[in-house]
Scaffold this motif. Structure first.
Motif, short mmCIF file in Angstrom:
data_model
loop_
_atom_site.label_atom_id
_atom_site.label_comp_id
_atom_site.label_asym_id
_atom_site.label_seq_id
_atom_site.Cartn_x
_atom_site.Cartn_y
_atom_site.Cartn_z
N UNK A 91 0.82 -1.22 0.00
CA UNK A 91 0.00 0.00 0.00
C UNK A 91 0.85 1.27 0.00
N UNK A 92 1.92 1.27 0.77
CA UNK A 92 2.79 2.45 0.80
C UNK A 92 3.46 2.67 -0.55
N UNK A 93 3.79 1.59 -1.25
CA UNK A 93 4.40 1.71 -2.59
C UNK A 93 3.41 2.30 -3.59
N UNK A 94 2.16 1.84 -3.54
CA UNK A 94 1.13 2.37 -4.44
C UNK A 94 0.91 3.86 -4.18
N UNK A 95 0.78 4.23 -2.91
CA UNK A 95 0.56 5.64 -2.57
C UNK A 95 1.78 6.48 -2.92
N UNK A 96 2.96 5.93 -2.73
CA UNK A 96 4.19 6.65 -3.07
C UNK A 96 4.23 6.99 -4.55
N UNK A 97 3.89 6.04 -5.40
CA UNK A 97 3.88 6.27 -6.85
C UNK A 97 2.86 7.34 -7.21
N UNK A 98 1.69 7.29 -6.57
CA UNK A 98 0.65 8.28 -6.84
C UNK A 98 1.12 9.69 -6.48
N UNK A 99 1.78 9.83 -5.34
CA UNK A 99 2.22 11.16 -4.90
C UNK A 99 3.43 11.65 -5.70
N UNK A 100 4.24 10.73 -6.19
CA UNK A 100 5.33 11.15 -7.07
C UNK A 100 4.76 11.75 -8.35
N UNK A 101 3.74 11.11 -8.91
CA UNK A 101 3.09 11.64 -10.11
C UNK A 101 2.47 13.01 -9.82
N UNK A 102 1.80 13.13 -8.67
CA UNK A 102 1.20 14.42 -8.29
C UNK A 102 2.26 15.49 -8.14
N UNK A 103 3.38 15.11 -7.56
CA UNK A 103 4.47 16.07 -7.37
C UNK A 103 5.06 16.54 -8.69
N UNK A 104 5.15 15.63 -9.66
CA UNK A 104 5.75 15.97 -10.95
C UNK A 104 4.81 16.81 -11.80
N UNK A 105 3.53 16.41 -11.86
CA UNK A 105 2.59 17.06 -12.78
C UNK A 105 1.85 18.24 -12.16
N UNK A 106 1.67 18.24 -10.84
CA UNK A 106 0.90 19.31 -10.20
C UNK A 106 1.72 20.13 -9.21
N UNK A 107 2.99 19.78 -9.04
CA UNK A 107 3.89 20.50 -8.14
C UNK A 107 3.35 20.60 -6.72
N UNK A 108 2.79 19.53 -6.20
CA UNK A 108 2.35 19.49 -4.81
C UNK A 108 2.41 18.05 -4.31
N UNK A 109 2.39 17.91 -2.99
CA UNK A 109 2.46 16.58 -2.39
C UNK A 109 3.86 16.03 -2.29
N UNK A 110 4.87 16.89 -2.46
CA UNK A 110 6.26 16.42 -2.43
C UNK A 110 6.62 15.86 -1.07
N UNK A 111 6.21 16.54 -0.01
CA UNK A 111 6.56 16.09 1.33
C UNK A 111 5.91 14.75 1.66
N UNK A 112 4.67 14.53 1.19
CA UNK A 112 4.01 13.26 1.44
C UNK A 112 4.71 12.13 0.68
N UNK A 113 5.17 12.43 -0.53
CA UNK A 113 5.93 11.44 -1.29
C UNK A 113 7.22 11.09 -0.56
#
Length: 267
Positions: free
Chosen positions: A138-160
């Protein structure tokens, strides 16, 4: 996590790895995150780690039976508490349902094993593996999601960043448990050292991400406000422009503008 892999000697490395898990707990309460149930779950998981490590390394002296029960509960509950913390990172119904079902399965199986079987080192490893695997997935799935959010939307970096430390820790613990199950006596000293190093590194990353959590949140708000006041937003006021609500005199001045261009007037 896997306290059965930790050397029972009072080595400096084991002492540091036991004490460092208290840093995230202190940061959580200092930054007043104690009201957040998910962060409370993370704090409880770290306290469980400290208690079981302290008992195993004889930092705390208790009657043998009492110490065994407390250590067993501490080891088994760490992964479920971490799963609860992962709920902080998702609102998706499917993901939430999957995490809750895994949590119920882990607690149910652990209760049955502890209640009806003789509790030994092997049963501890099996229960811990049962908890570590879903946390890692689950942490791996969420990590990938937040990495994508960080790259495309420039937010959620700290959560990633925070999730990356959980993925690193539980992925490493999973490998150590697997190696220990395959050959318990081979390279035992190396496994003990690796366990301590992994705990120190992952806990340091988690501590940093918790400490920076509010700072990054404020930066995201500033970023959104900046976009709202950008020059492009000034043109938005003309999107629904209409002459319906315009005074009659003003309408005539606009619609009769052709009078200034005689060549366009009709004969």
């Amino acid at each position: 996590m896997n306290q059965t892999l930790v050397n029972s000697s009072n080595s400096t490395l084991q002492l540091i790895s036991a004490l460092i898990v208290l840093i995230p707990v202190a940061i959580i309460f200092i930054k007043q995150k104690g009201g957040n149930r998910y962060f409370l779950a993370l704090a409880a998981a770290n306290l469980m780690f400290f208690v079981s490590s302290a008992l195993l390394n004889n930092f705390i002296s208790l009657p043998e039976k009492t110490a065994t029960i407390i250590s067993a509960l501490s080891n088994v509950l760490q992964a479920p508490l971490t799963l609860i913390f992962l709920l902080q990172f998702t609102e998706g119904k499917k993901m939430v349902r999957a995490i809750r079902n895994s949590l119920a399965l882990i607690l149910g199986v652990s209760t049955i094993v502890i209640g009806f079987e003789s509790y030994d080192t092997q049963s501890t490893l099996n229960l811990m593996a049962l908890g570590i695997v879903p946390v890692f997935i689950f942490s791996s799935i969420l990590f990938i999601q937040y990495v994508k959010t960080s790259v495309y939307q420039q937010k959620g970096t700290n959560k990633a960043f925070m999730l990356s430390s959980i993925v690193f820790a539980y992925g490493s613990y999973m490998m150590l448990i697997l190696l220990n199950m395959i050959s318990p006596s081979k390279h035992a000293g190396d496994l003990h050292a690796l366990f301590g190093v992994i705990t120190i590194i992952s806990t340091t990353f988690v501590s940093l991400s918790i400490a920076m959590f509010d700072v990054n949140k404020r930066e995201e708000i500033v970023s959104v406000e900046t976009k709202q006041h950008s020059p492009v937003s000034g043109f938005a006021q003309w999107d629904d422009f209409s002459l319906v609500s315009t005074p009659e005199i003003a309408k005539n001045s606009v619609t009769n503008i052709s009078k200034y261009y005689p060549s366009y007037q009709k004969n």
